[in-house]
Scaffold this motif. Sequence first.
Motif, PDB file in Angstrom:
ATOM      1  N   GLN A 172      -5.192   1.329  10.946  1.00 57.19           N
ATOM      2  CA  GLN A 172      -5.311   1.598   9.513  1.00 57.19           C
ATOM      3  C   GLN A 172      -6.730   1.351   8.987  1.00 57.19           C
ATOM      4  O   GLN A 172      -6.964   1.433   7.777  1.00 57.19           O
ATOM      5  CB  GLN A 172      -4.290   0.763   8.740  1.00 57.19           C
ATOM      6  CG  GLN A 172      -2.843   1.134   9.058  1.00 57.19           C
ATOM      7  CD  GLN A 172      -1.817   0.268   8.352  1.00 57.19           C
ATOM      8  OE1 GLN A 172      -2.113  -0.368   7.349  1.00 57.19           O
ATOM      9  NE2 GLN A 172      -0.599   0.230   8.883  1.00 57.19           N
ATOM     10  N   MET A 228      -8.024   4.197   6.878  1.00 58.54           N
ATOM     11  CA  MET A 228      -7.276   4.590   5.678  1.00 58.54           C
ATOM     12  C   MET A 228      -7.238   3.478   4.640  1.00 58.54           C
ATOM     13  O   MET A 228      -6.499   3.564   3.661  1.00 58.54           O
ATOM     14  CB  MET A 228      -5.855   5.017   6.036  1.00 58.54           C
ATOM     15  CG  MET A 228      -5.108   4.015   6.896  1.00 58.54           C
ATOM     16  SD  MET A 228      -3.339   4.284   6.990  1.00 58.54           S
ATOM     17  CE  MET A 228      -2.805   3.609   5.436  1.00 58.54           C
ATOM     18  N   SER A 268      -6.587   3.681   0.396  1.00 60.49           N
ATOM     19  CA  SER A 268      -5.939   4.957   0.078  1.00 60.49           C
ATOM     20  C   SER A 268      -5.078   4.762  -1.162  1.00 60.49           C
ATOM     21  O   SER A 268      -4.271   3.834  -1.237  1.00 60.49           O
ATOM     22  CB  SER A 268      -5.076   5.434   1.248  1.00 60.49           C
ATOM     23  OG  SER A 268      -5.885   5.715   2.369  1.00 60.49           O
ATOM     24  N   TYR A 269      -5.203   5.646  -2.106  1.00 59.61           N
ATOM     25  CA  TYR A 269      -4.697   5.428  -3.463  1.00 59.61           C
ATOM     26  C   TYR A 269      -3.187   5.279  -3.548  1.00 59.61           C
ATOM     27  O   TYR A 269      -2.421   6.064  -2.984  1.00 59.61           O
ATOM     28  CB  TYR A 269      -5.121   6.570  -4.386  1.00 59.61           C
ATOM     29  CG  TYR A 269      -4.537   6.452  -5.778  1.00 59.61           C
ATOM     30  CD1 TYR A 269      -5.079   5.559  -6.692  1.00 59.61           C
ATOM     31  CD2 TYR A 269      -3.427   7.192  -6.155  1.00 59.61           C
ATOM     32  CE1 TYR A 269      -4.541   5.409  -7.957  1.00 59.61           C
ATOM     33  CE2 TYR A 269      -2.883   7.057  -7.415  1.00 59.61           C
ATOM     34  CZ  TYR A 269      -3.438   6.174  -8.322  1.00 59.61           C
ATOM     35  OH  TYR A 269      -2.898   6.029  -9.561  1.00 59.61           O
ATOM     36  N   TRP A 302       3.951   4.532   0.635  1.00 67.87           N
ATOM     37  CA  TRP A 302       2.621   4.402   1.231  1.00 67.87           C
ATOM     38  C   TRP A 302       2.677   4.624   2.736  1.00 67.87           C
ATOM     39  O   TRP A 302       1.806   5.283   3.314  1.00 67.87           O
ATOM     40  CB  TRP A 302       2.089   3.011   0.875  1.00 67.87           C
ATOM     41  CG  TRP A 302       0.680   2.730   1.294  1.00 67.87           C
ATOM     42  CD1 TRP A 302      -0.462   3.066   0.642  1.00 67.87           C
ATOM     43  CD2 TRP A 302       0.279   1.989   2.439  1.00 67.87           C
ATOM     44  NE1 TRP A 302      -1.568   2.604   1.320  1.00 67.87           N
ATOM     45  CE2 TRP A 302      -1.134   1.928   2.430  1.00 67.87           C
ATOM     46  CE3 TRP A 302       0.960   1.368   3.484  1.00 67.87           C
ATOM     47  CZ2 TRP A 302      -1.862   1.274   3.430  1.00 67.87           C
ATOM     48  CZ3 TRP A 302       0.245   0.723   4.463  1.00 67.87           C
ATOM     49  CH2 TRP A 302      -1.144   0.681   4.430  1.00 67.87           C
ATOM     50  N   TYR A 357       0.519   7.860   3.969  1.00 71.65           N
ATOM     51  CA  TYR A 357      -0.785   7.507   4.539  1.00 71.65           C
ATOM     52  C   TYR A 357      -0.705   6.952   5.955  1.00 71.65           C
ATOM     53  O   TYR A 357      -1.425   7.398   6.850  1.00 71.65           O
ATOM     54  CB  TYR A 357      -1.496   6.476   3.645  1.00 71.65           C
ATOM     55  CG  TYR A 357      -1.773   6.956   2.245  1.00 71.65           C
ATOM     56  CD1 TYR A 357      -2.678   7.998   2.007  1.00 71.65           C
ATOM     57  CD2 TYR A 357      -1.144   6.374   1.143  1.00 71.65           C
ATOM     58  CE1 TYR A 357      -2.932   8.438   0.727  1.00 71.65           C
ATOM     59  CE2 TYR A 357      -1.405   6.810  -0.147  1.00 71.65           C
ATOM     60  CZ  TYR A 357      -2.300   7.842  -0.351  1.00 71.65           C
ATOM     61  OH  TYR A 357      -2.557   8.280  -1.628  1.00 71.65           O
ATOM     62  N   THR A 404      -1.810   8.914   9.656  1.00 69.26           N
ATOM     63  CA  THR A 404      -3.010   8.387  10.319  1.00 69.26           C
ATOM     64  C   THR A 404      -2.695   7.929  11.732  1.00 69.26           C
ATOM     65  O   THR A 404      -3.455   8.200  12.676  1.00 69.26           O
ATOM     66  CB  THR A 404      -3.587   7.209   9.513  1.00 69.26           C
ATOM     67  OG1 THR A 404      -3.935   7.663   8.212  1.00 69.26           O
ATOM     68  CG2 THR A 404      -4.820   6.635  10.194  1.00 69.26           C
TER      69      THR A 404
END
Length: 435
Positions: free
Chosen positions: A79, A82, A85-86, A93, A97, A101
């Motif tokens: 991670q 990433m 990440s918003y 999440w 995301y 990834t």
Amino acid sequence: MSTLHGYRAQLLHFPVITSAPDKDCQHYRDGLLVTRNGKIEAIGDANQLLPKYPDLTVSHFPDGLLVPGFIDAHVHFPQTEMIASYGEQLLEWLQNYTFPTELKFADPDYSSAIADVFLRQLFRHGTTSALVYATVHKVATDALFQAAQAKNMLLVGGKVCMDRNSPEALQDTAASAQRDSAALIEQWHGNDRLYYALTPRFAPTSSEAQLAALGELAQSFPDVFIQTHLSENPNEIQWVKSLFPQHQHYLDVYDHYHMVRPRAVFGHCLHLAQSEWQRLSDSGATIAFCPTSNLFLGSGLFNLDKARDMGVHVALATDVGAGTSFSMLKTAGEAYKVCQLQHQRLCPLQGLYDMTMGSAAGLGLNDKIGNLNPGTDADFVILEPRYDELLAMRICTDAAPTDMLFALSMLGDDRAIRGTWIAGQNVYQKQGIEE
């Protein structure tokens, strides 16, 4: 050939396991740390210790604060890319995301490249040991261990196991999770300074068959670590109840499969029942307190006072990439704020303890890391507290360690790290600085 070296600076560490770090710290205003062949040989007042080593080569850091290397008790190496990440909360999440990834880590070359970036980020932030989640891919776990071994780093890591409720391309099976984990244990656990952690991602992504298979390994290898997530998010907890209705609570799922014990590290633990607190205390397990992640995902506030009252081991952790910084200094600062919101107190020395000796003690590794005691591995960090105009004004030259640490936890970042040493070798040095 013997390699003997001295490091002269202000020294601060916790030589014993304690519930009162403010009373049981060891501090030398002008100290000397002597290392030989990757181990700490001596620590003490510089003027008293130097005559015992007349030919010692000494690196002098008159404005530096030397402390044990930081230990990050819960972090996800895939991670790294990433981070920040918003938006979203935990379950969304992961879907939006994390899982996309982690699909990239089927490629061993890609895994190796990110593993190198990940370790460089740890070192530049003063972290010398970590408990690390890889992905479901065995090759990604191998890449992580290979990168850490090249630096002679003490690292605990594991292949994520999940066989349901996740993208099909990221799933293993009960049989393959057991087979691959056993092979990784055989190859890496106890190899140099490396240790293995059985790593079910969290209960919802493992079937009962997979948890049973991992539980068999836990029984077969009692000195292997275990790492997973527990009671991070209210929706997650409800999901666990629906998937495992026969169990008393979330922790009971892991307990049923022999995963609640010493060297088991449970990330988050924000919404525990009293019986779960009691079981964690009785078992000798450890909680990884991840304040930046808990705030970023809106998961909740960790009850540090409750953990102290129950005698549960607590270790600070970044939880990158939901965590928002690799810096354990910043992590301690956010832990302070989490405590403030609950009218609890986290003193600066407690914060340092929970990322050094306290963390090592919870993991059963305090004979190797987490302190500056003679005989332990020479993993340490030299901080440069007054590294810019603001901090030079805020921290006076004769500041007490507590004030220095607190200011760094609020204002500091990787620029506060003058250098990082692993087993006596300098693995990071701030640009523009020479010994």
